[in-house]
Each structure stands twice: as structure tokens, then as C-alpha cells.
Write an enzyme that holds these catalytic residues in place. Sequence first.
Site, PDB file in Angstrom:
ATOM      1  N   ASP A   1     -14.196  -1.491 -13.576  1.00 51.77           N
ATOM      2  CA  ASP A   1     -14.099  -0.502 -14.650  1.00 51.77           C
ATOM      3  C   ASP A   1     -14.972   0.704 -14.326  1.00 51.77           C
ATOM      4  O   ASP A   1     -16.151   0.543 -14.020  1.00 51.77           O
ATOM      5  CB  ASP A   1     -14.543  -1.157 -15.966  1.00 51.77           C
ATOM      6  CG  ASP A   1     -14.388  -0.233 -17.160  1.00 51.77           C
ATOM      7  OD1 ASP A   1     -13.541   0.679 -17.104  1.00 51.77           O
ATOM      8  OD2 ASP A   1     -15.123  -0.410 -18.151  1.00 51.77           O
TER       9      ASP A   1
ATOM     10  N   ASP B   1     -11.266   7.330 -17.021  1.00 52.20           N
ATOM     11  CA  ASP B   1     -11.409   5.959 -17.493  1.00 52.20           C
ATOM     12  C   ASP B   1     -10.314   5.071 -16.899  1.00 52.20           C
ATOM     13  O   ASP B   1      -9.140   5.235 -17.228  1.00 52.20           O
ATOM     14  CB  ASP B   1     -11.313   5.960 -19.031  1.00 52.20           C
ATOM     15  CG  ASP B   1     -11.568   4.591 -19.622  1.00 52.20           C
ATOM     16  OD1 ASP B   1     -12.000   3.685 -18.891  1.00 52.20           O
ATOM     17  OD2 ASP B   1     -11.326   4.429 -20.831  1.00 52.20           O
TER      18      ASP B   1
END
Length: 479
Positions: free
Chosen positions: A357, A154
Site C-alpha cells: 500500500d 493511492d
Amino acid sequence: MKNLLNITTLVLCVCLSFGCTDGAQKRKSGEVSFHIIQASSLFPSSSSSCVLSPRASNAKSSLLVVHRHGPCSSLSSKKAKTSPNHDDVLRLDQARVKSIHSKLSKKLTAQYRVSQSRLSTDLEARDGSILGSGNYIVTVGIGTPKHNLSLVFDTGSDLTWTQCQPCGGNGTCYPQEEPIFNSSSSSSYSNIPCSSQVCDSLTSQGYYKNCSASSCIYGTVYGDSSFTSGFFAKEKFTLNSDVFDGLNFGCGEINQGLFYGAAGLLGLGRGTFSFPSQTAMNYSCIFSYCLPSSSDYTGHLTFGSSGGLSNSVKYTPISKVRDTASFYGLDIVGITVAGKELEIPLTVFSTPGAIIDSGTVITRLPPKAYAALRTAFKENMSNYTSTMGRSILDTCYDFTGLETVEIPKVAFSFEGGTVVKVDSQGILYAFDVSQVCLAFAGNGDDGDVAIFGNVQQKTLQVVYDGAGGRVGFAPDGCM
Ligand SMILES: *[C@@H]1O[C@H](CO)[C@@H](O)[C@H](O)[C@H]1NC(C)=O
Ligand SMILES: *[C@@H]1O[C@H](CO)[C@@H](O)[C@H](O)[C@H]1NC(C)=O
Ligand SMILES: *[C@@H]1O[C@H](CO)[C@@H](O)[C@H](O)[C@H]1NC(C)=O
Ligand SMILES: *[C@@H]1O[C@H](CO)[C@@H](O)[C@H](O)[C@H]1NC(C)=O
Ligand SMILES: *[C@@H]1O[C@H](CO)[C@@H](O)[C@H](O)[C@H]1NC(C)=O
Ligand SMILES: *[C@@H]1O[C@H](CO)[C@@H](O)[C@H](O)[C@H]1NC(C)=O
Ligand SMILES: *[C@@H]1O[C@H](CO)[C@@H](O)[C@H](O)[C@H]1NC(C)=O
């Protein structure tokens, strides 16, 4: 203190950015401006074999990246075998985006500062990012003897954590496929004491801290009510053949969430607890990845620059337009569809800013930019049968009976003249052959940050150079 400084920088940079020049490149003549794709390529094959990417095995600091639900995932044997429900994936994606927006909104930043100074923990519940929708995992060795654990990676959060025993004692864990890590049987594990400075910094890094006992307890709640809490600790991490002693991580004894069997999270954000920050001496805060075109293939996550960065990587500076916390900010300056540049005023992008992201699935654009993209896409797709929208996607087609389809190419221009051509697998999201949708969505508000999501990153080599203050892109990153 740090946040106050960031606010000042934010204000300054917003003003300056109006003077930025448009770095978008004009259409090159002679280049084909559409993709011809096999309709069948929009769906994962029904075969159960995994095709290894040749690149992944090259560097010693390289890890295989697999899609959680495909034949390449070691998690796909039992619990994670059921392929994801698309509506769930998109619903979770929207929840993640919502939590990113509230985290980055100015209003919340102000509240956040207040809450930090009062050591309130209320706000953490609205902070952080949702994890259930992040679809890509890597396997990392933790402890001595080494336990191989599958972690979601992440770029939007910092703290690396895994579920730890004892779960079910005073703690609770969600179901995971691999045996849950038992810190008592690892000789390299140690708790961080509350007296330590690194424990203190949990709060400034946006995590919850509890020092009612002598050991430092961390906690964080993600957007969808997923959470992790447990001992803030030091442990040995093994990535392929690189070994790191004493990295700070979370040994989570109370965890909840939709992690589809993964053991935890590898934090690749920009904060001090992230894996790139803690290994800065070795990898200079550089990592790169390639997300495979489908779940039948592997990609890679590689640390450092010696792992074979493509010569054709083009960089764009990490944006300073707004305080993006742990996220990597980008400045989008233009979008082209079928070789034609869309007419979008630069302020449409510069006002909200943008981030990249790894865990957001569908790229989110400012409403005006999305409207322009949709119009151009629809115009070019006018000879296909359009069909109803679904979930967050509103521009869909029925490809029943078609062997091939021609779809317009889509490219993004970033500050510094960097043009990123989205792969043919990064433009559409296929529910089934009768409902294939444009894989972009508009934000609800002109002020919400834009997000360059993981569908659009497929097959690219994406390079994060935190110390160099830049993010780079090259085509064919999984080859
Ligand atoms: C852990 O994974 C590595 C690399 O994938 C493999 O070589 C090793 O045998 C695994 N170790 C265990 C204990 O499963
Ligand atoms: C964890 O390891 C310790 C020491 O080896 C052992 O006593 C304990 O039973 C283990 N806990 C679990 C839940 O396996
Ligand atoms: C801190 O942790 C203890 C248990 O270790 C718990 O009893 C207490 O409620 C926690 N405090 C807060 C504010 O969460
Ligand atoms: C679990 O309970 C034990 C004692 O009952 C305590 O020492 C420990 O701090 C607790 N763990 C967490 C994560 O709250
Ligand atoms: C990381 O860098 C430190 C300091 O240069 C060095 O001692 C250590 O061996 C390196 N670790 C790895 C895994 O390369
Ligand atoms: C879509 O764009 C391509 C490239 O400009 C062009 O060749 C094609 O005719 C367009 N299709 C439609 C239906 O406008
Ligand atoms: C759509 O138009 C293109 C040319 O612009 C053509 O090649 C293609 O076959 C058409 N598709 C359909 C379904 O008519």
C-alpha cells in the site's frame, strides 16, 4: 455476482496455499549484514532546497513525486508548511490500517454483499481507506484549459477525484492550496448521466450512487470520516505530456478530510475506475514509483513500461490468497534480520495474506512475525540505550551523542524467490534523536492482513503490473 466468485476463489486458494514452497533465499556469505548510518541522516535537513531525482524527467509519462511536507512540495508554502506532528501521522496511519482490516475481513465481505444487493449505503462509512496519512503527492493537469492540481496517489483505492466548485454553495470543501477546479469553465468537462452503464457500476465498485437527479452523483466515505461526494463526470487529464480525453473521475463538491492542502486523490487501485485501468490501452496497467529517502528529495511516478524500468526488477505474483479488493496482494514468505532468516512458520503469513500500500506508513506484520522481528532486532541493537515506545511503535532507542549507528539489515522474501532489501532509511522512524524507533508494528489479530508500508518502500523502484499479475522491486529506484 463478482463478489460471490471471489469468495469461492478465496476459499480454494487458502487451501492451495498451504502447499506453497518456501521461496526464501538463504543468507549469502560474505555480505555485510548491517547498515552504518549517520544519525543526522535520520532527520530531514533544515535546508529549504529540493534535490531533483534525475530519473523523473526521463519519461514523458513520468510525474515528480514529492513528500507533502518538504521543500520539494509546492504545497509547502502555507497551509502544509507546518511539518506533520508524528503522533498525528501515526494515529491516522492506524486509522487507515483499521479501515483496511475491516474492509478485507471476511465478516465484512459477507455484510458487504448483502448491503450491495439491498443498495444500502450504511456500510460505505466503514469502507474505503483513510487518506490523511498518505504522504506522497503528484501534480496532474485536469480540464481545458489545463489546471495543475496536486493529488495524493493511492494504490489502495480506485476513483480519482478533485474538489470542484461550487463549494460553499450547496457543497463544502476543505482548504486546498491551489485554486479549486471549476468544471463550468472547462470545455472538456461533462457529467455522466444516470442512464449510463458506468454510473450503474459505481455500486459494484464499492461507491455510493445517487440518481435522484439526471446526473450521476457518487460518494465515498473513508475510514476517518473523510469523504467526497459530487458529480461522477468525464474530463481530460494531462500527465506530463500524455493527454487522455474523457476519463471518469469524481468532481467533488462536498468533501471533508485531512488532506493537508492537496486537491484530491489519484486512484491507482485494481478496480475498473482506477487510473491504470482506464488507461490500460496505453500503459498496459503498468506503473512504477520511487518514494524518496527524505522530503528533501523528489521521487517519481511513471506510467507504462517504456519509462525506464530497471533491469534488476524482481517480480512476485499478485497474491490470490484472499480477495484484496482494490489492493495489490503479496505473499510474504520470510524475513531476515542481520542476514539471519527468522523462524516464522509459513502459515503465519499465508493465513492473513498481505498487501502493498502506498498510503500506509508503517509496515504491519502478523503478531507472531512482528514478535520474531522485534526479538532479533533488539538482540542486535543491545548495545544501544533503549527508550520508551511511542504511539504504535514499541522498540525505540536514544541515539543522543552518537555520530553513527549500526543497524541490522532487514529483508523480505516474497513468493517466487524475490528478496527485497529494505533501504537503510526504511528501518527506523525518528521522532527526535532521543527517540528513534523500529518502523514496524504488529497487527492486533493473527487474521488481519499484513501491509507492506511506504517507509519500507523508500528508494525502491516498485513496479505494479496489474495485467501481468505481478509486483516488482528494484533497488535505487530514485537514481
Ligand atoms: C503545469 O505543470 C507543468 C509541468 O509541471 C508546467 O509545464 C506548466 O507550465 C504548468 N501549467 C500551469 C498552467 O501552471
Ligand atoms: C465557475 O465558472 C463559471 C463559468 O466561467 C463562472 O460563471 C463561475 O462564477 C465560476 N465559479 C466560481 C466559484 O469561480
Ligand atoms: C440524493 O441527492 C439529493 C440531492 O441531489 C438529496 O436530496 C437526497 O437526499 C440524496 N439521497 C440520498 C439517499 O442520499
Ligand atoms: C447542488 O444544488 C443544485 C441545485 O440547487 C443541484 O442541481 C445539484 O445537483 C447539487 N449538487 C450536488 C452535488 O448535490
Ligand atoms: C492511448 O491509446 C489509444 C488507443 O491506442 C490512442 O488512440 C491514444 O492516442 C493513446 N493516448 C496516449 C496519450 O498515448
Ligand atoms: C549485529 O549483527 C551484525 C551482523 O551479523 C554483527 O556484526 C553485530 O555484532 C551484531 N551486533 C550485536 C550487538 O549483536
Ligand atoms: C555496538 O556494537 C558494535 C559492534 O557490534 C560497535 O561497533 C558499536 O560501536 C557499539 N555501539 C555502542 C553504542 O557501544
